[in-house]
Design a protein around this motif. Structure first.
Motif, mmCIF file in Angstrom:
data_model
loop_
_atom_site.group_PDB
_atom_site.id
_atom_site.type_symbol
_atom_site.label_atom_id
_atom_site.label_comp_id
_atom_site.label_asym_id
_atom_site.label_seq_id
_atom_site.Cartn_x
_atom_site.Cartn_y
_atom_site.Cartn_z
ATOM 1 N N GLN A 65 -4.807 -0.779 16.076
ATOM 2 C CA GLN A 65 -3.867 -0.055 16.910
ATOM 3 C C GLN A 65 -4.306 0.071 18.373
ATOM 4 O OE1 GLN A 65 -0.919 0.967 15.325
ATOM 5 N NE2 GLN A 65 -1.839 -0.351 13.793
ATOM 6 N N GLU B 181 4.580 -7.089 12.926
ATOM 7 C CA GLU B 181 4.119 -5.858 12.301
ATOM 8 C C GLU B 181 2.594 -5.767 12.314
ATOM 9 O OE1 GLU B 181 7.019 -4.374 8.856
ATOM 10 O OE2 GLU B 181 6.043 -6.268 8.441
ATOM 11 N N GLU C 285 1.678 -0.956 9.362
ATOM 12 C CA GLU C 285 3.126 -0.900 9.194
ATOM 13 C C GLU C 285 3.566 -1.709 7.974
ATOM 14 O OE1 GLU C 285 4.202 -2.331 12.982
ATOM 15 O OE2 GLU C 285 4.304 -0.358 13.923
ATOM 16 N N THR C 286 2.911 -2.835 7.773
ATOM 17 C CA THR C 286 3.200 -3.651 6.593
ATOM 18 C C THR C 286 2.902 -2.878 5.324
ATOM 19 O OG1 THR C 286 2.597 -5.643 7.828
ATOM 20 C CG2 THR C 286 2.705 -5.841 5.432
ATOM 21 N N ARG D 46 -3.095 5.453 7.451
ATOM 22 C CA ARG D 46 -3.681 5.129 8.748
ATOM 23 C C ARG D 46 -5.193 5.151 8.710
ATOM 24 N NH1 ARG D 46 -4.228 8.768 13.565
ATOM 25 N NH2 ARG D 46 -4.983 7.442 15.234
ATOM 26 N N ARG E 47 2.686 0.389 4.942
ATOM 27 C CA ARG E 47 3.612 1.509 4.765
ATOM 28 C C ARG E 47 4.915 1.025 4.126
ATOM 29 N NH1 ARG E 47 2.455 4.458 10.502
ATOM 30 N NH2 ARG E 47 0.905 5.982 9.773
ATOM 31 N N ARG E 48 5.384 -0.122 4.579
ATOM 32 C CA ARG E 48 6.617 -0.663 4.015
ATOM 33 C C ARG E 48 6.420 -1.012 2.546
ATOM 34 N NH1 ARG E 48 7.958 -5.803 3.829
ATOM 35 N NH2 ARG E 48 6.509 -6.383 5.493
#
Length: 403
Positions: free
Chosen positions: A150, A161, A165-166, A141, A168-169
């Motif tokens: 955010q 996304e 988030e992208t 983050r 993190r994946r």
């Protein structure tokens, strides 16, 4: 302690705290080690900052006044890196980076960086990459705050996304992939260990930079990389060694250290399997280090974590050539005599005396007392071998001194 004139080295400041669980002497010792870690990674410590607190500040680790002092020094001296002795949370790292406006590392991150530099084989690089990804995941983050993804609101709603988030994946997928790769290599290494037959296995263990690789070179007459830096050895090296006519396998393992990141213990599981599967441990200790007793405790703690603390162990006190006790002047009556003032003979009469012939004192570099070392190892390996192969008893007589 460390040469600071090399302009290629990165300027850094070290930061630690004195707490209820860590007094000033303990902090100094940790910062000495942190400075050596910094040097090993390619930097040097321009200044140390310490603060006495009940517990580290949950937002910035140290107080605002001390933080201002650090920031002023950094900007006046063109320092590029701030290194904290303890692991920082993702929030702490984010907040400190905003205030100092330089690269912020903690002890774990620094050790991971050194491991990344030192990894030579594909397996070691995979292990380090896994540890780095696991360390990175909760800190993603902070890497995207400059994009302000955010915030939300009018005009800020994304197509699906968000960038974080992208990422993190992607990192989670990478972790899963690396774990699968390591499992595959672990199986291959397990087969390799199984193919070694029932030869007695001996493993060198100990704190980092105590001379394990140097001892390995002397005993096995091999050429294992050895250097006066922390974590010179990452990949486990296994050599067939013969003392007299008795063969056994000797492995040189990664050095341990206080506050060893849990990510590294987990990702280097297979490397530590050499220790788990050993029949005999040679616990090498740098007796010239003023805090070698704490190094022993740290190693024993990690051995306990990997279920290897109950193995037969010989304590090998190395670097006796460099041992230099502090002397007390006759007129200095107020100074209490402690371990730093003991001669080697006085040390041998302490708790080491209870170990008996399981305590050896050598210099691998100068090859001092190596005959005693070989004799003791031969005796222990012979007992294990004869227990395993009783019909071979007559092949291995008592140790004969070399002419």
């Amino acid at each position: 302690m460390i040469e600071k004139k090399d302009v290629s080295l990165e300027k850094a400041v070290l930061i630690g705290v004195i707490t209820q669980n860590q007094d000033e002497d303990k902090l100094k010792e940790y910062l000495d080690e942190l400075e050596f870690l910094t040097y090993t990674a390619g930097g040097y410590a321009l200044k140390r900052f310490t603060q006495k607190v009940d517990m580290p500040n949950p937002k910035t680790f140290i107080g605002s006044g001390k933080m201002d002092e650090v920031r002023t020094f950094i900007h006046e001296n063109d320092v590029t890196t701030a290194i904290f002795d303890d692991e920082l949370s993702a929030a702490q790292e984010r907040n400190i980076s905003k205030i100092l406006d330089v690269k912020v590392l903690d002890r774990t991150n620094l050790i991971l960086d050194i491991f990344a530099q030192r990894a030579q084989t594909s397996y070691a690089r995979t292990q380090v990459e896994l540890a780095q990804c696991e360390y990175l995941l909760p800190r993603l983050r902070g890497m995207w705050t400059h994009l302000e993804r955010q915030k939300g609101g009018i005009g800020m709603r994304g197509p699906g996304e968000t960038e974080i988030e992208t990422d993190r994946r992607i990192v989670r997928d990478k972790i899963a992939l690396l774990k699968t790769k390591i499992k595959t290599i672990d199986k291959q290494m397990s087969v390799q260990r199984g193919n070694r037959g029932k030869m007695v296995r001996v493993a060198l263990v100990g704190y980092t930079n105590v001379g394990k690789s140097t001892l390995m070179n002397v005993i096995s007459k091999s050429d294992v990389f050895a250097e006066n830096k922390l974590f010179a050895t990452l990949d486990t090296t296994v050599r067939k060694v013969v003392i007299q006519n008795l063969p056994f396998l000797l492995s040189d393992t990664v050095g341990f250290i206080r506050k060893l990141p849990t990510q590294l213990v987990d990702s280097f599981k297979s490397t530590l399997d050499e220790v788990r599967e050993a029949d005999l441990l040679l616990h090498v200790v740098d007796i010239s280090h003023p805090n070698f007793e704490e190094h022993i405790e740290s190693v024993n703690k990690i051995l306990g974590e990997i279920d290897s603390s109950d193995k037969p162990t010989i304590m090998v006190f190395n670097k006796i050539d460099a041992y230099d006790p502090e002397t007390i002047e006759d007129d200095d009556l107020e100074t209490e005599k402690t371990g730093i003032h003991y001669t080697l003979e006085e040390w041998k009469s302490t708790w080491m005396n209870k170990i008996g012939d399981n305590a050896l004192f050598i210099s691998a570099l100068n090859k001092e007392n190596l005959e005693d070392f070989k004799k003791r190892v031969y005796k222990e390996v012979r007992e294990i071998h004869v227990t395993r192969f009783p019909y071979n008893n007559f092949l291995y007589p008592d140790y004969e001194e070399e002419a």
